[in-house]
Design an enzyme around this catalytic site. Sequence first.
Site, PDB file in Angstrom:
ATOM      1  N   LYS A   1       0.849  -1.199   0.000  1.00 40.89           N
ATOM      2  CA  LYS A   1       0.000   0.000   0.000  1.00 40.89           C
ATOM      3  C   LYS A   1       0.882   1.246   0.000  1.00 40.89           C
ATOM      4  O   LYS A   1       1.513   1.584   0.995  1.00 40.89           O
ATOM      5  CB  LYS A   1      -0.912   0.047   1.235  1.00 40.89           C
ATOM      6  CG  LYS A   1      -1.974   1.135   1.060  1.00 40.89           C
ATOM      7  CD  LYS A   1      -2.466   1.762   2.344  1.00 40.89           C
ATOM      8  CE  LYS A   1      -1.740   2.979   2.787  1.00 40.89           C
ATOM      9  NZ  LYS A   1      -1.835   4.167   1.938  1.00 40.89           N
TER      10      LYS A   1
ATOM     11  N   GLU B   1      10.494   1.811  10.050  1.00 38.39           N
ATOM     12  CA  GLU B   1      11.437   2.879   9.670  1.00 38.39           C
ATOM     13  C   GLU B   1      10.669   4.182   9.815  1.00 38.39           C
ATOM     14  O   GLU B   1       9.783   4.482   9.006  1.00 38.39           O
ATOM     15  CB  GLU B   1      11.891   2.690   8.212  1.00 38.39           C
ATOM     16  CG  GLU B   1      12.539   1.338   7.905  1.00 38.39           C
ATOM     17  CD  GLU B   1      13.954   1.214   8.464  1.00 38.39           C
ATOM     18  OE1 GLU B   1      14.507   2.222   8.929  1.00 38.39           O
ATOM     19  OE2 GLU B   1      14.486   0.098   8.446  1.00 38.39           O
TER      20      GLU B   1
ATOM     21  N   CYS C   1      13.746  11.467   4.995  1.00 35.99           N
ATOM     22  CA  CYS C   1      13.825  11.148   6.428  1.00 35.99           C
ATOM     23  C   CYS C   1      15.225  11.387   6.973  1.00 35.99           C
ATOM     24  O   CYS C   1      15.402  11.588   8.173  1.00 35.99           O
ATOM     25  CB  CYS C   1      13.391   9.706   6.670  1.00 35.99           C
ATOM     26  SG  CYS C   1      14.304   8.546   5.644  1.00 35.99           S
TER      27      CYS C   1
HETATM   28  P1  NDP Z   1       2.615   8.514   7.392  1.00 39.85           P
HETATM   29  O1  NDP Z   1       3.029   7.840   8.631  1.00 39.85           O
HETATM   30  O2  NDP Z   1       1.511   9.487   7.452  1.00 39.85           O
HETATM   31  O3  NDP Z   1       2.184   7.447   6.292  1.00 39.85           O
HETATM   32  C1  NDP Z   1       3.023   6.386   5.889  1.00 39.85           C
HETATM   33  C2  NDP Z   1       2.154   5.310   5.278  1.00 39.85           C
HETATM   34  O4  NDP Z   1       1.333   4.751   6.306  1.00 39.85           O
HETATM   35  C3  NDP Z   1       1.180   5.821   4.216  1.00 39.85           C
HETATM   36  O5  NDP Z   1       1.033   4.855   3.210  1.00 39.85           O
HETATM   37  C4  NDP Z   1      -0.084   5.991   5.015  1.00 39.85           C
HETATM   38  O6  NDP Z   1      -1.236   6.010   4.225  1.00 39.85           O
HETATM   39  C5  NDP Z   1      -0.023   4.782   5.909  1.00 39.85           C
HETATM   40  N1  NDP Z   1      -0.881   4.826   7.089  1.00 39.85           N
HETATM   41  C6  NDP Z   1      -1.386   5.897   7.745  1.00 39.85           C
HETATM   42  N2  NDP Z   1      -2.155   5.493   8.789  1.00 39.85           N
HETATM   43  C7  NDP Z   1      -2.135   4.140   8.788  1.00 39.85           C
HETATM   44  C8  NDP Z   1      -2.751   3.136   9.598  1.00 39.85           C
HETATM   45  N3  NDP Z   1      -3.532   3.417  10.621  1.00 39.85           N
HETATM   46  N4  NDP Z   1      -2.499   1.850   9.298  1.00 39.85           N
HETATM   47  C9  NDP Z   1      -1.681   1.516   8.270  1.00 39.85           C
HETATM   48  N5  NDP Z   1      -1.122   2.413   7.452  1.00 39.85           N
HETATM   49  C10 NDP Z   1      -1.318   3.709   7.709  1.00 39.85           C
HETATM   50  O7  NDP Z   1       3.931   9.157   6.783  1.00 39.85           O
HETATM   51  P2  NDP Z   1       4.031  10.128   5.545  1.00 39.85           P
HETATM   52  O8  NDP Z   1       3.488   9.439   4.329  1.00 39.85           O
HETATM   53  O9  NDP Z   1       3.493  11.453   5.935  1.00 39.85           O
HETATM   54  O10 NDP Z   1       5.627  10.201   5.355  1.00 39.85           O
HETATM   55  C11 NDP Z   1       6.431  11.052   6.051  1.00 39.85           C
HETATM   56  C12 NDP Z   1       7.037  10.377   7.264  1.00 39.85           C
HETATM   57  O11 NDP Z   1       7.754   9.220   6.866  1.00 39.85           O
HETATM   58  C13 NDP Z   1       8.057  11.244   7.970  1.00 39.85           C
HETATM   59  O12 NDP Z   1       7.878  11.154   9.360  1.00 39.85           O
HETATM   60  C14 NDP Z   1       9.385  10.648   7.581  1.00 39.85           C
HETATM   61  O13 NDP Z   1      10.431  10.870   8.490  1.00 39.85           O
HETATM   62  C15 NDP Z   1       9.031   9.203   7.498  1.00 39.85           C
HETATM   63  N6  NDP Z   1       9.997   8.493   6.677  1.00 39.85           N
HETATM   64  C16 NDP Z   1      10.886   7.636   7.285  1.00 39.85           C
HETATM   65  C17 NDP Z   1      11.862   6.981   6.550  1.00 39.85           C
HETATM   66  C18 NDP Z   1      12.829   6.024   7.189  1.00 39.85           C
HETATM   67  O14 NDP Z   1      13.440   5.251   6.458  1.00 39.85           O
HETATM   68  N7  NDP Z   1      12.999   6.028   8.495  1.00 39.85           N
HETATM   69  C19 NDP Z   1      11.995   7.210   5.099  1.00 39.85           C
HETATM   70  C20 NDP Z   1      11.004   8.118   4.568  1.00 39.85           C
HETATM   71  C21 NDP Z   1      10.050   8.727   5.336  1.00 39.85           C
HETATM   72  P3  NDP Z   1      -1.868   7.443   3.819  1.00 39.85           P
HETATM   73  O15 NDP Z   1      -0.867   8.128   2.986  1.00 39.85           O
HETATM   74  O16 NDP Z   1      -3.077   7.067   3.091  1.00 39.85           O
HETATM   75  O17 NDP Z   1      -2.146   8.140   5.109  1.00 39.85           O
END
Ligand code: NDP
Length: 485
Positions: free
Chosen positions: A172, A247, A281
């Site tokens: 997803k 992550e 990130c």
């Molecule tokens: P989110 O946590 O909002 O979303 C990440 C994914 O999780 C999306 O596909 C989102 O769907 C999904 N999601 C949201 N709620 C749920 C749930 N309840 N159950 C299952 N899946 C869910 O992150 P962002 O997309 O806003 O990305 C930015 C964040 O990601 C930043 O905090 C960044 O630091 C982190 N990040 C970390 C990395 C690492 O390697 N450590 C690398 C890149 C980013 P939807 O979009 O539909 O809400």
Amino acid sequence: MLSIQNFIDGSFHHAADGEFLEDFNPATAQCIATIPRSKSVDIEPAVAACQAAQSAWSALSLDQRADWLDRIADALEQKAERIAQLESMDTGKPIALSRRVDAARSVSNFRFFASFGREQSELTFQMEDAMNYVHRSPVGTVGLITPWNLPLYLLTWKVAPALLMGNTIIAKPSEITPLTANLLAETLLELEFPKGVFNLVHGLGPEVGQAILEHPDIKAISFTGGTETGRIVARTAAPMFKKLSLELGGKNATIVLKDAELDKAVDGAVRAAFTNSGQVCLCGSRIFIEASLEEEFTRRFIEKVNALQIGDPQDENTNMGTVISPEHLMKVESYINLAIEEGGVILTGGTRAMTGYNGPEGIGAYLLPTVVGNLHYTSRCATEEIFGPMVTLHAFTSEEEALEMVNSSEYGLAGSVWTNDLERGRAFSAQIDSGIVWVNTWLHRDLRTPFGGVKNSGVGREGGRWSLDFFSEMTNVCIKKHDSN
Ligand code: NDP
């Protein structure tokens, strides 16, 4: 406008209830695609497809699966320009960046895991009277949930090792950036990749994402995203004893020691701060400078930041495009206002960018790269993840003080240290609470190395053998020799 569908059991489908979401280009505010707003009911056929495909896929040898990864890499390489265009349109990132990073890395993720997989030999442990053989089997059906900042890059980082180790997949992507995951599904269809091994469902995290977490037949979750969402993932999946890789977010430090080569440190700090509009990130959003260098570093840093070209993501010369959405723009702006309330001084930026290219509607989500001085290192702006083009500067007078400041963060993903003394840099880096530290470089990646964070930045590591470990179960078979009872 594209009409995107879920990819289940080797063919494309709308959501069962026909609901859909709109996907916007943040540079033009135009709707560029519709995607299914899937629910738990859409997960059931995907799980059934995985279960039907599992045994044939895992029966292939590792070399045969590695061959598939190479075929996928070749096919994606043919489409590199299309990947770059779609990613730039979906995220507002500069086309040059999406060519260099997103398209190139999506291909190399498959190539890397193909060759890395072939290099592996069976793990064995010899005892005086027995031999241990470590047998790897697939985990089964795995759920891969990914964010919007590096859409195909981060998805393929999970898909490649998951396939290599013989798993079946339900992926997803973020609903904000679905285009390149769809292109991957189209590519697999063209390649006649075995049906049901890779399934893609689109929709909202709390709906279809949550359904993936909760499904009892999905045995592992590899999640990349924000720390708050990571808590929900852990809360849901851990009591079911699913394998979990998290992550999560970061608030990474760039540390400039007084013997640093200043030009290189300034270049590195600017790149670490503003690549992808600060939405990586690993971005260095807190910059710590040894006090004797502060004035000179700050002057040169701001000069460099002001020289960044902000504008049309499609322009080859653009250094920084938009942030991901108007909502995210407002979030970053709220932190700029907070910085002023907290006593910070805006050294440059701080407002929306008038780029001369704001799309036909004039409303692209452009924000000037923003540098804030005079904030305490414990202020909210210097401790909370903003994930945008905004950095804070802080001076320190000793290594002890620098470490105290850097390690006070609740996050521990990455950092960079700038110094001419490599031994000092190495010793200093080892004291930083962080999964990754670079010395005199940033985002320099060897895919064999462990990738992940400590503290609120995540649990577990991916990359190289850590990905193979996560996407497999190990059985130790201990065989006693005949003649030694
Ligand atoms: P989110 O946590 O909002 O979303 C990440 C994914 O999780 C999306 O596909 C989102 O769907 C999904 N999601 C949201 N709620 C749920 C749930 N309840 N159950 C299952 N899946 C869910 O992150 P962002 O997309 O806003 O990305 C930015 C964040 O990601 C930043 O905090 C960044 O630091 C982190 N990040 C970390 C990395 C690492 O390697 N450590 C690398 C890149 C980013 P939807 O979009 O539909 O809400």
